[in-house]
Design a protein around this motif. Structure first.
Motif, PDB file in Angstrom:
ATOM      1  N   ARG A   1      12.175  -4.953   3.687  1.00 12.38           N
ATOM      2  CA  ARG A   1      13.481  -5.130   3.050  1.00 12.38           C
ATOM      3  C   ARG A   1      13.723  -4.056   1.984  1.00 12.38           C
ATOM      4  O   ARG A   1      14.796  -3.467   1.909  1.00 12.38           O
TER       5      ARG A   1
ATOM      6  N   THR B   1       2.640  -2.862   2.056  1.00 10.99           N
ATOM      7  CA  THR B   1       1.878  -3.450   3.163  1.00 10.99           C
ATOM      8  C   THR B   1       0.859  -2.426   3.642  1.00 10.99           C
ATOM      9  O   THR B   1       1.089  -1.218   3.571  1.00 10.99           O
TER      10      THR B   1
ATOM     11  N   ALA C   1       6.495  -3.483  -3.574  1.00 10.06           N
ATOM     12  CA  ALA C   1       6.288  -3.980  -2.203  1.00 10.06           C
ATOM     13  C   ALA C   1       5.369  -3.018  -1.443  1.00 10.06           C
ATOM     14  O   ALA C   1       5.694  -1.847  -1.284  1.00 10.06           O
TER      15      ALA C   1
ATOM     16  N   GLU D   1      -0.595  -7.326   1.846  1.00 15.82           N
ATOM     17  CA  GLU D   1       0.847  -7.383   1.673  1.00 15.82           C
ATOM     18  C   GLU D   1       1.186  -7.881   0.280  1.00 15.82           C
ATOM     19  O   GLU D   1       0.600  -8.838  -0.213  1.00 15.82           O
TER      20      GLU D   1
ATOM     21  N   ASP E   1       8.241  -7.618  -0.219  1.00 18.56           N
ATOM     22  CA  ASP E   1       8.837  -7.474   1.104  1.00 18.56           C
ATOM     23  C   ASP E   1       9.152  -6.001   1.325  1.00 18.56           C
ATOM     24  O   ASP E   1      10.220  -5.504   0.975  1.00 18.56           O
TER      25      ASP E   1
END
Lengths: 326, 729
Positions: free
Chosen positions: B158, B325, B323, B152, B155
Motif C-alpha cells: 500500500r 517486507t 513498511a 513484515e 503495509d
C-alpha cells in the motif's frame, strides 16, 4: 605429480643429446613445474639447461638486437639496450607475471609457455590440446578469456605471453639449435595456430633448443610501447593487449608494426592495421580508422564477444599513446 | 573498586606475535609434526552429480610407501552424531566416503595415505574412478526455491502504491571464496582411542565437539590445538570433510596423518560466500523520506544443508522505514554448502540496499548523505529498542569533512582526468554487535608475570595482542609481563572466533579474571601486617607496573613479587567469566565508506583512487590493529566489488577458476591510499569492555560505495558484482 628424472647439463652438446632422447628442457620452470604439479605435463626426463651460455643481450653494429634464450625476463626488461631501443619489449615484460616470476622465467621459456585455458589446466576436463580427440570444453563452456582470432573447432585457447606480442609486432626471428644444426625461424612461423592439431604449438623439432630471439634492425627513430588491458592491475593475463612500434619521419608514418595479445591463439599480427597507417600523417581519425581493422576475422564465443570492441579500442588507444595526439 | 590506570588499552601496540610470524616461528596446523607421521592426499570427483560406478586403487596401492586408499567401498561408517554445540546449518553434513553419491564437483571420493607426501600425491593421480554422471543444477538464476523466510512490518504494498517515488531494482552478487593464505590443514593422531588434532580452526571447542560427534567420542577424548590461523574470514568456523578424513585416515593406518588441501581443493567443499539475487523496491515521498522497502532474496545453498547468513538485518534496521517486507529463499543446488564469509549476509545486503539508496538519491536529486540523514532512525525500527550507541550522523559528518565529499557535482561524468572519468561514492554499513558467554583463566607467577588463557583463536585481527593489552591493564602489569595463550581445547572455552564477537566477549572474560586476581592480591596485601598496604581500604588500592599502591598515596605500596614472596605463594589464579547482560538495546557497529574511483570507460577499467572508512565500534583497544582491520575490510570490499567471482561451468558443475591466477583477489597494485577513522568513545551496553565488534563492519558497505562511485564516474549503473570490463564497455 609423477616420477621423473632431472639432469643438469653444462654444455650445449650434452643438452642436445639429452633432448634427442626425449628429455624436456627446463630453465626457469615457472610454467612447466606448475603444469607438472597438476599432471597436465608428465615429462619423464627434465633436462635443466640453465647453465648453457645463452644469457647475453647483444646489439650488432647494424642494430640487430639479440636476446639469449636464457636471459631472465627481469634482466631483459632492465637491459639498457632493450629499454632504449624497444620500450615495447621492456613494457611487455614488466607488465607480465610478478616480480618473483620475472626473476626466474627466461625469454625462451616465456614464448614457450602454454595456454592459461582453465580446461587445459584441469585434467578432469576434455581438452584437445592436452589429450587430442577428447574435445574442446571451452568452445561451449566458460570462455570469457578465450581467443577470438586464429581459433579452430578444436581449440580456442589464447597464447598467454606478453613479450611474444612485442616480438610478433617487431618481426623477430627465433634462433634454434638442434641435432641437425642451427636454423632461424621467423616469429610468425614459430608459434602455430591450433587448426586440427592444437597439441602442436611451435616449430621446434625433437631435441631442438631455442638459443636466442633476434629483433631485426628497424629504421630510426622508432617509437614503441605496449598496452595491457586486464581487470586486475598486476599479475593477470591480458584480456587484450597491443604492441605498437611506429617510425615517423617528416610527419609521415613510414613503418608501422602492430600486434595484439589476449585475443589470438598465437600473438596476432595486424597487417591490415599497419597498411592503413603507412604513408599517413598521425591523427585521431587515423588511429580510429586503422584500429577498425584490428578485429577483422574475429570469431567471438558466448562470453568473449566484448573482446571485439575492446580489441579495437585497445589498438586505437595504443596507437595514440605511441603516435601522439598529433 | 577504583578504576585501573589505562596504559595498554588504547595504545597502538605492535602485534605481540609479529616477530614469531615474520621469522617463521609461528606454527600453523601444517607445521606440526608427530612421530611416525604419514601423509594423506584427497582424490576429488571429476563430475558434478551422479554415482561412482567403480574405483580402481590397484595401481595406487602397488606404489611402495602407499599405506591405504580409503573410498566409500572400504571406509568404515562413522556415527556422525548430532552436535548441538556447533551451529551447523539445518540439514545433514556431508558424510564423506560413505556412499557412492557425488553431490558436487570436486567432492572427495578417495583419500590416499602414504609415507611421503610425494608418494601420496602420485598415488592419488593413479586412483581410477568411474562415474555414472547426471547433469547437475548449479545455476541460481534458473533453479527453484525453497520455502521462504519472511519478515513484515507495515503495509509495504500500500505504501508503495501511494509513494511519490518508486524504484524496483535487482542486484546480483557473485559467489566468493575466502582464499585465506593458509590452506585447511589437519595433523591427526590417535592415542588409545583419544584423538588429538592440530587443526586450522576459528572455533576450538566447535571443532572438538564436531569431531567428537562424528567419531562418537566423548568431547574430552578429543583435543584440538590451533595456536595460529593464517587467515580464515569465516571459512574455518566448522570442520570440513578434510578434517574428518585426516582423523579417519590416522585411525585406519594407526599412525599420525597430515592432510593439507591444495589451493585448488580449497574451492571444493570448504564453503564460500553464496551468490545472491536481491530485488529491492523502494518507495519514498518527494522529500526522500522512505515509506516502504521490500526485499526479495534468493541465495545458493547445497541440497544437503540449508545455509543461511544474516541477510535480513540491514534491510530491517538501517533506515527508518515504516513498511518493510522481506522474502528470502535459499535455492538448493548441486553444490557444496556455503558458509560465513566476512560480513556474512550484511556485505551482500548492503550492496543491494546501499546501491538502491544511491539510485533513489539520484532520482530525487538529493545528496546521498542527506538522503540517509533524512531516514536515520532514533530507535531500532525492527524491535523498537533504543540503540546502545548509533553515531552514524557523526560518521557522516566526520567522513564528509575528512574525505572532502562536499562540494560534489552529483551529475555523472562530471569530472574527467585525461582518459579517466572520476567519480565518488559512499555507502553505509552496519553489523550486529553480539557478545556471548566466555571464560578465561589467569595465573600470576611469583616472578610477577602473568599467563592468561582462553581457547579462542587469532585468525589475523590480533587477538593475542588485544587480550594482552586488556589483561595488562586489568592486572596492572606492563604488557611485557603478560602472556596470552589461546588455541587449545584444554583451555577455558569461549565461543567461536567470528561474528566480530571475540574482543567484546573474550576481552570481557579476560578483564574479569584479571580484575578478580588483582582484587585477591589487594585483599592479601591489606590484610597482611607486614605489607605497607596493611589496613588500607582495598577499594583505594590500584596496581600499575606490577606495583600495588594506595591511589592517593603512591609511595605506600609494594610489588606483586614481594607480596607473593612474603606470603609464600608461588602463584595466584583466577577464573574470568563473561555473561552478556542481555540489556534491552539494539546493538550494532556502524561504518560509512567513501570511495573515489577512476574509470577508463573506453577500455572498461576501474581503478580505485582512494577510500576512507569512518567507524563507530565503541572502544578501540588497539588503534594500530583497528586500522589494519579497516584496511583489510576495504581490500576485501574492493575484491567483492571489482574482482572476485567463483565461476561455475553449469554443464557439469565444474569451478573453472579454482586457482589464484584466475580467481582474482586484489593485489598491491590495486590498492590505493586507504584511510580509517574510528570515532572516540565506548559502548557499555554491548559488553563490559566497552568495545563493539569491528572485524566485519569494516567490510560491509565497501562494495556499494565503489559501485556508487563507478556510477557517478560513468553514469553506468552496474547491478551485478563484480564490475568488470565487459560490463562497462
Amino acid at each position: 605429480m609423477y616420477p621423473f628424472t632431472y639432469t643438469r647439463v653444462s654444455g650445449t652438446r650434452e643438452a642436445l643429446a639429452a633432448g634427442r632422447e626425449g628429455g624436456r628442457y627446463i630453465a626457469g620452470g615457472t610454467t612447466l613445474v606448475d603444469l607438472m604439479r597438476e599432471s597436465v605435463e608428465r615429462p619423464g626426463a627434465l633436462v635443466d639447461i640453465s647453465a648453457l651460455p645463452l644469457h647475453e643481450v647483444t646489439v650488432t653494429e647494424d642494430g640487430v638486437l639479440r636476446i639469449g634464450a636464457l636471459v631472465r625476463m627481469a634482466d631483459a626488461a632492465a637491459h639498457p639496450d632493450v629499454r632504449t631501443a624497444y620500450p615495447v619489449i621492456s613494457q611487455a615484460l614488466e607488465l607480465s607475471a610478478s616480480a618473483q616470476l620475472r626473476n626466474m622465467a627466461t625469454i625462451g621459456g616465456n614464448i614457450m609457455q602454454r595456454t592459461r585455458c582453465t580446461y587445459f589446466r584441469d585434467v578432469t576436463a576434455p581438452c584437445n590440446k592436452r589429450e587430442p580427440g577428447t574435445g574442446c570444453a571451452a568452445r561451449e563452456g566458460v570462455n570469457r578469456a578465450h581467443a577470438i582470432l586464429g581459433t579452430s573447432d578444436a581449440c580456442v585457447a589464447t597464447h598467454p605471453s606478453d613479450v611474444a606480442v612485442a616480438f610478433a609486432a617487431l618481426e623477430a626471428n627465433v634462433h634454434l639449435l638442434g641435432p641437425d644444426g642451427a636454423r632461424t625461424v621467423p616469429f610468425a612461423d614459430f608459434l602455430l595456430r591450433p587448426g586440427d592439431t592444437p597439441r602442436h604449438e611451435h616449430a621446434l623439432g625433437q631435441g631442438e633448443l631455442i638459443t636466442a630471439v633476434e629483433i631485426p634492425a628497424h629504421p630510426r627513430p622508432l617509437r614503441s610501447g605496449y598496452l595491457k588491458v586486464r581487470d586486475r592491475q598486476s599479475y593477470e593475463f591480458a584480456l587484450t593487449s597491443a604492441a605498437v612500434a611506429l617510425h615517423i619521419r617528416d610527419g609521415v608514418i613510414r613503418e608501422a608494426k602492430v600486434a595484439t595479445g589476449g585475443v589470438g591463439t598465437v600473438p596476432w599480427k595486424l597487417p591490415a592495421v599497419e597498411q592503413h597507417l603507412i604513408g599517413e600523417r598521425p591523427s585521431e581519425t587515423l588511429w580510429t580508422a586503422a584500429a577498425e581493422h584490428a578485429a577483422d576475422g574475429a570469431r567471438p564465443l558466448a562470453h568473449n564477444g566484448f573482446k571485439v570492441d575492446l580489441l579495437k579500442r585497445t589498438v586505437e588507444r595504443q596507437l595514440r599513446i605511441v603516435g601522439g595526439d598529433a | 573498586m577504583t578504576p585501573q590506570p589505562q596504559a595498554a588499552v588504547g595504545a597502538p601496540l605492535t602485534r605481540v606475535d609479529a616477530r614469531l610470524k615474520v621469522t617463521g616461528q609461528a606454527r600453523y596446523a601444517a607445521d606440526f609434526d608427530a612421530d611416525g607421521l604419514v601423509h594423506a592426499v584427497v582424490v576429488d570427483s571429476g563430475i558434478g552429480l551422479g554415482r561412482i560406478t567403480s574405483v580402481d586403487t590397484a595401481a595406487a596401492l602397488a606404489l611402495p610407501g602407499v599405506l591405504t586408499v580409503l573410498t566409500h567401498l572400504n571406509a568404515p561408517r562413522l556415527p556422525y552424531g548430532p552436535n548441538p554445540g556447533m551451529a551447523t546449518p539445518p540439514g545433514e553434513r556431508l558424510h564423506v566416503l560413505e556412499d557412492d553419491r557425488v553431490r558436487f564437483h570436486g567432492q572427495p571420493v578417495a583419500v590416499v595415505v602414504a609415507t611421503t607426501l610425494e608418494t601420496a600425491r602420485h598415488a592419488a593421480r593413479l586412483v581410477r574412478v568411474e562415474y555414472d554422471a547426471e547433469p547437475p543444477s548449479t545455476d541460481l538464476s534458473t533453479a527453484t526455491d525453497d520455502t521462504p523466510v519472511t519478515y513484515e512490518r507495515g503495509d509495504a504494498e500500500r505504501a508503495l502504491r501511494s509513494a511519490d517515488v518508486r524504484l524496483e531494482l535487482t542486484y546480483r552478487t557473485a559467489r566468493q571464496h575466502h582464499n585465506a593464505m593458509e590452506p585447511h590443514a589437519t595433523v591427526a593422531r590417535w592415542d588409545d582411542g583419544r584423538l588429538t588434532v592440530w587443526q586450522k580452526t576459528q572455533w576450538i571447542h566447535g571443532a572438538q565437539s564436531e569431531l567428537a560427534a562424528v567419531f562418537g567420542l566423548p568431547e574430552d577424548a578429543v583435543r584440538v590445538v590451533s595456536p595460529f590461523v593464517g587467515g580464515a574470514f569465516g571459512n574455518a568456523s566448522r570442520i570440513w570433510p578434510q578434517g574428518v578424513m585426516a582423523s579417519l585416515a590416522a585411525r585406519e593406518v594407526g599412525r599420525p596423518v597430515k592432510l593439507v588441501l591444495s589451493r585448488r581443493q580449497l574451492y571444493f567443499g570448504t564453503g564460500y560466500r553464496p551468490g545472491y539475487e536481491y530485488q529491492v523496491r523502494l518507495g519514498s515521498d518527494g522529500q526522500g523520506r522512505l515509506t516502504a522497502m521490500t526485499h526479495v532474496m534468493r541465495a545458493e545453498t547445497s541440497r544437503y544443508e540449508t545455509f543461511q547468513d544474516d541477510i535480513l538485518s540491514i534491510g530491517q534496521m538501517l533506515y527508518d522505514v515504516p513498511a518493510v517486507t522481506q522474502d528470502w529463499r535459499t535455492v538448493p543446488l548441486d553444490v557444496s554448502t556455503p558458509t560465513f564469509m566476512r560480513g556474512p549476509g550484511g556485505a551482500t545486503a548492503a550492496y543491494a540496499v546501499e546501491s538502491a539508496m544511491d539510485e533513489l538519491a539520484c532520482e530525487l536529486g538529493l545528496d546521498p548523505i542527506e538522503l540517509r540523514l533524512r531516514n536515520e532512525p532514533d530507535r531500532d525500527p525492527t524491535s523498537g529498542l533504543p540503540f546502545s550507541t548509533r553515531r552514524l550522523r557523526q560518521c557522516y559528518a566526520t567522513g564528509a569533512r575528512a574525505f572532502g565529499w562536499h562540494p560534489r557535482d552529483p551529475k555523472p561524468r562530471s569530472t574527467r582526468d585525461g582518459d579517466w572519468l572520476i567519480g565518488t561514492g559512499m555507502a553505509t554499513g552496519a553489523h550486529p554487535s553480539w557478545s556471548v558467554t566466555s571464560l578465561a583463566h589467569v595465573r600470576l607467577d611469583a616472578d610477577g608475570t602473568a599467563v592468561v588463557q582462553s581457547a579462542t583463536s587469532d585468525m589475523g585481527p590480533g587477538t593475542y595482542t588485544v587480550m594482552t593489552q586488556v589483561a595488562a591493564d586489568a592486572l596492572g602489569l606492563p604488557v611485557s609481563a603478560v602472556r596470552f595463550e589461546l588455541g587449545d581445547s584444554t583451555m577455558p572455552p569461549p565461543v567461536g572466533h567470528g561474528g566480530s564477537m571475540t574482543t567484546p566477549s573474550v576481552g570481557s572474560a579476560v578483564q574479569d579474571g584479571c580484575a578478580k586476581l588483582r582484587r585477591e592480591a589487594v585483599e592479601l596485601a591489606v590484610k597482611d601486617e607486614e605489607s605497607p598496604l596493611f589496613g588500607a581500604a582495598a577499594d583505594d588500592v590500584v596496581v600499575a607496573d606490577g606495583r600495588l599502591y594506595v591511589r592517593d598515596e603512591p609511595a605506600r605500596g609494594e610489588t606483586y613479587r614481594s607480596l607473593l614472596a612474603r606470603s609464600g605463594r608461588d602463584r595466584l589464579e583466577a577464573d574470568g567469566e563473561y555473561v552478556p547482560a542481555g540489556l534491552p538495546f539494539s546493538t550494532h557497529s556502524y561504518s560509512v565508506t567513501f570511495a573515489e574511483v577512476a574509470v577508463d570507460a573506453r577500455l572498461g577499467l576501474v581503478r580505485v583512487r582512494r577510500m576512507l572508512g569512518v567507524y563507530d565500534v565503541g572502544r578501540v583497544i588497539n588503534p594500530k590493529l583497528a586500522v589494519s582491520q579497516a584496511i583489510g575490510g576495504m581490500i576485501g570490499g574492493i575484491g567483492q566489488a571489482l574482482l572476485e567471482h567463483t565461476v561455475t561451468d553449469h554443464r557439469d558443475g565444474r569451478i573453472v577458476n579454482a586457482n589464484l591466477a584466475d580467481y582474482l583477489v586484489p593485489v598491491n597494485a590495486d590498492i590505493p591510499d586507504l584511510k580509517a577513522i574510528y570515532l572516540e568513545g565506548e559502548d557499555d551496553k554491548v559488553a563490559r569492555i566497552g568495545a563493539k565488534g569491528l572485524g566485519e563492519v569494516v567490510h560491509v558497505g565497501v562494495a556499494p560505495a565503489l559501485a556508487n562511485a563507478v556510477f557517478h564516474a560513468t553514469g553506468r549503473r552496474i547491478r551485478e558484482l563484480p564490475i568488470t570490463a565487459d560490463a562497462l564497455l
